[in-house]
Design an enzyme around this catalytic site. Structure first.
Site, PDB file in Angstrom:
ATOM      1  N   ARG A  52      -7.471  -1.222  11.676  1.00 24.83           N
ATOM      2  CA  ARG A  52      -6.246  -0.686  11.060  1.00 24.83           C
ATOM      3  C   ARG A  52      -6.502   0.341   9.958  1.00 24.83           C
ATOM      4  O   ARG A  52      -7.606   0.576   9.533  1.00 24.83           O
ATOM      5  CB  ARG A  52      -5.402  -1.827  10.491  1.00 24.83           C
ATOM      6  CG  ARG A  52      -6.073  -2.677   9.444  1.00 24.83           C
ATOM      7  CD  ARG A  52      -5.086  -3.718   8.923  1.00 24.83           C
ATOM      8  NE  ARG A  52      -5.671  -4.591   7.925  1.00 24.83           N
ATOM      9  CZ  ARG A  52      -6.298  -5.722   8.201  1.00 24.83           C
ATOM     10  NH1 ARG A  52      -6.419  -6.138   9.446  1.00 24.83           N
ATOM     11  NH2 ARG A  52      -6.823  -6.445   7.226  1.00 24.83           N
ATOM     12  N   ASP A 112       0.786  -1.238   0.000  1.00 25.86           N
ATOM     13  CA  ASP A 112       0.000   0.000   0.000  1.00 25.86           C
ATOM     14  C   ASP A 112       0.826   1.300   0.000  1.00 25.86           C
ATOM     15  O   ASP A 112       1.810   1.399   0.733  1.00 25.86           O
ATOM     16  CB  ASP A 112      -0.848   0.089   1.267  1.00 25.86           C
ATOM     17  CG  ASP A 112      -1.574  -1.185   1.599  1.00 25.86           C
ATOM     18  OD1 ASP A 112      -1.491  -2.143   0.832  1.00 25.86           O
ATOM     19  OD2 ASP A 112      -2.237  -1.204   2.645  1.00 25.86           O
ATOM     20  N   GLN A 150       4.116   0.737   2.246  1.00 28.50           N
ATOM     21  CA  GLN A 150       4.362  -0.506   2.967  1.00 28.50           C
ATOM     22  C   GLN A 150       5.555  -1.192   2.319  1.00 28.50           C
ATOM     23  O   GLN A 150       5.526  -1.523   1.121  1.00 28.50           O
ATOM     24  CB  GLN A 150       3.122  -1.413   2.886  1.00 28.50           C
ATOM     25  CG  GLN A 150       1.987  -0.958   3.756  1.00 28.50           C
ATOM     26  CD  GLN A 150       2.290  -1.198   5.229  1.00 28.50           C
ATOM     27  OE1 GLN A 150       2.136  -2.293   5.722  1.00 28.50           O
ATOM     28  NE2 GLN A 150       2.722  -0.158   5.941  1.00 28.50           N
ATOM     29  N   GLU A 159     -10.526  -2.505   4.186  1.00 27.95           N
ATOM     30  CA  GLU A 159      -9.215  -1.940   4.539  1.00 27.95           C
ATOM     31  C   GLU A 159      -9.100  -0.532   3.953  1.00 27.95           C
ATOM     32  O   GLU A 159      -9.864  -0.133   3.072  1.00 27.95           O
ATOM     33  CB  GLU A 159      -8.094  -2.824   3.973  1.00 27.95           C
ATOM     34  CG  GLU A 159      -8.138  -4.262   4.474  1.00 27.95           C
ATOM     35  CD  GLU A 159      -6.976  -5.135   3.987  1.00 27.95           C
ATOM     36  OE1 GLU A 159      -6.356  -5.784   4.821  1.00 27.95           O
ATOM     37  OE2 GLU A 159      -6.701  -5.165   2.768  1.00 27.95           O
TER      38      GLU A 159
HETATM   39  C1  FRU Z   1      -3.832  -3.677   2.668  1.00 30.01           C
HETATM   40  C2  FRU Z   1      -3.211  -4.093   3.987  1.00 30.01           C
HETATM   41  C3  FRU Z   1      -3.585  -3.145   5.101  1.00 30.01           C
HETATM   42  C4  FRU Z   1      -2.455  -3.309   6.070  1.00 30.01           C
HETATM   43  C5  FRU Z   1      -1.287  -3.514   5.153  1.00 30.01           C
HETATM   44  C6  FRU Z   1      -0.237  -4.425   5.710  1.00 30.01           C
HETATM   45  O1  FRU Z   1      -3.184  -4.155   1.556  1.00 30.01           O
HETATM   46  O2  FRU Z   1      -3.613  -5.411   4.301  1.00 30.01           O
HETATM   47  O3  FRU Z   1      -4.850  -3.372   5.665  1.00 30.01           O
HETATM   48  O4  FRU Z   1      -2.291  -2.189   6.900  1.00 30.01           O
HETATM   49  O5  FRU Z   1      -1.798  -4.055   3.958  1.00 30.01           O
HETATM   50  O6  FRU Z   1       0.886  -4.453   4.887  1.00 30.01           O
END
Ligand code: FRU
Length: 506
Positions: free
Chosen positions: A178, A60, A76, A230
């Site tokens: 989250r 992300d 990420q 998410e």
């Molecule tokens: C979405 C997700 C989020 C989480 C992140 C972890 O792709 O699953 O919900 O914060 O990736 O890498």
């Protein structure tokens, strides 16, 4: 004696190994920049127009915020491998959203957990007391439980100090809690956080980003529920002179073509509750398989709603054939509300006009034959305008010299665009990748304006200024350079074919 020495040596090795692994785990030591030589951009499949990490895994986009002439893109990131894990925030900046500069990893895990997705804001009024215009990240600490933490930067987002009072929003026992996205709610003078809570979105408020109070929860019984929700984002937009609030919600699995996708709701927000208008939900931001977890930039100086997504799908993200890195961002998009022919608002997302910065002159192919050798060796944008009547069906293909091809079928009888990438190049790694990707085209009445952004391993297909779009990865040996429109013959009138290539951004 020999056994003793061997034993001693093994102990020494063990201690050494433990030390190395401990140092490896001590993430304060990761200050990672892979390679200044830029040769990694020559790798097969490596995108040119799209942001990718220099090496290893990304998912992300996170913490997108504008400050002092720079657009920040955190993401990420696994600083240790090309698969998901060790989640940290990678970092890049850009002055124009197209040309990115890689910066060292901004945040790594701590005793509260790994650093999952979140956002960043500029604290103009110093509400948190970290300093005027502090850049503050609000993110999920993913440890035993998912909780929300904050960290601040006083050096233009380069380094962060984690707040000693973390977590600022503890978890009362929810399995999924989250991806906080925070904005300043002007009408009430407080911060609002949207956060994903299993298959709903919860709203919280705060005056200082350090203490948060629950406001409300949205989502039960409305929209798609085939998987976990998410990465929400609540955005105030205008539609025919009125304010509308648009709630983006990523869902995985349960997308329209399987796996990950982003749905949206349009409605009102009074500072406490989000109420969705009665519309034909689920509504999807992008019908392609590879646009997930996207949210918008905070503090954007021109007031545009600028969005970027992760260009992959959890169905196969970990096994795509780009080996040294995995994961890319979509091209940045501008979100606007447009009208569906039936009179209701829909969220359109078009590639930002700023791509022109690196584009060459348009070349007009309109009066050529039906098979075009595009003479391209590098990423390009292709525009095709087609007049279709309701009874027409046909397809066109984009291919290369070794017959790797993507087929675009236009079915105006059933109002569908079907993209087939099963023969697009390497595709055997996943049946979910090989399947057809279908989007409705009922939002388009007569003239179909197709914009295709073709990079070394993706095609973004944008119809009629973003009212419909599909973002899909592809893995050909060479960029597609032949356009075959012959199977549209008869049923469609091709009005325009034009192309412009892009200059290298490094
Ligand atoms: C979405 C997700 C989020 C989480 C992140 C972890 O792709 O699953 O919900 O914060 O990736 O890498």
């Amino acid at each position: 004696m020999k056994t003793y020495l061997l034993y001693k040596r093994s102990i020494t090795f063990l201690i050494l190994y433990l030390c190395i692994s401990l140092v490896g785990c001590n993430d304060d030591n990761i200050d990672y920049i892979y390679d200044d030589s830029n040769t990694y951009y020559e790798e097969l499949y490596r995108p040119m127009l799209h942001f990718t990490p220099q090496k290893y895994w990304m998912n992300d986009p996170n913490g997108m915020v504008y400050l002092d002439g720079e657009y920040h893109l955190y993401y990420q990131y696994n600083p240790q491998a090309a698969v998901w894990g060790n989640m940290s925030w990678g970092h890049a900046v850009s002055k124009d959203l197209i040309q990115w500069e890689h910066l060292p990893v901004a945040m790594t895990k701590d005793n509260l957990g790994e650093i999952f997705s979140g956002c960043a804001i500029v604290d103009v009024n110093n509400t948190a007391g970290f300093g005027e215009n502090a850049l503050i990240a609000i993110y999920t600490s993913s440890g035993e439980r998912q909780t929300q933490s904050i960290a601040y930067s006083l050096d233009k987002g380069r380094t962060f100090e984690k707040y000693a009072g973390n977590p600022v929003l503890p978890n009362d026992g929810r399995a999924d809690f989250r991806d906080p996205k925070v904005f300043w709610y002007e009408e009430g003078n407080y911060w609002v956080m949207t956060i994903a809570t299993s298959q709903t979105i919860s709203f919280y408020r705060s005056d200082n980003l350090k203490t948060w109070n629950f406001l409300s929860e949205f989502g039960e019984g409305v929209g798609a529920h085939g998987g976990v929700w998410e990465c929400p984002d609540l955005i105030k937009m205008s539609y025919s002179g009125d304010d509308k609030w648009v709630l983006l919600v990523s869902i995985n699995p349960g997308g329209p073509n399987g796996g990950s996708a982003t749905q949206y709701f349009i409605g009102s927000f009074d500072g406490v509750n989000f109420v969705a208008d009665s519309l034909p939900y689920p509504m999807w931001l992008d019908y392609g398989k590879d646009n997930y977890a996207g949210v918008t930039w905070s503090n954007e100086p021109t007031g545009r709603h600028l969005f970027i997504g992760w260009m992959s799908n959890w169905q196969y993200a970990g096994i795509v054939p780009s080996m040294t890195w995995r994961g890319a961002a979509t091209l940045p998009r501008e979100l606007t509300l447009k009208s569906h022919p039936s009179g209701y608002p829909v969220l359109a997302s078009d590639v930002i006009a700023d791509v022109s910065i690196i584009a060459n002159q348009w070349q007009d192919f309109s009066n050529s034959s039906y098979i075009y050798d595009l003479h391209v060796e590098r990423p390009y944008e292709l525009n095709i305008s087609i007049i279709a009547d309701k009874n027409s069906k046909g397809f066109f293909t984009l291919k290369n010299e070794i017959d790797e091809k993507v087929v675009f079928e236009l079915d105006c009888v059933d109002n569908k665009l079907i993209i087939d990438r099963s023969a697009s190049g390497v595709s055997s790694f996943s049946n979910d990748f090989r399947m057809q990707v279908i989007s409705p085209i009922d939002a388009i009445t007569n003239k179909i304006d197709i914009k295709l952004y073709i990079d070394y391993s993706s095609i973004e297909c944008v119809l009629n200024d973003g009212i419909i779009q599909q973002t899909n990865l592809v893995y050909p040996q060479k960029i597609y350079s032949i356009l075959d429109l012959s199977y549209l013959e008869g049923a469609f009138v091709v009005e325009k074919v034009a192309l412009r290539t892009f200059d290298s951004i490094w």
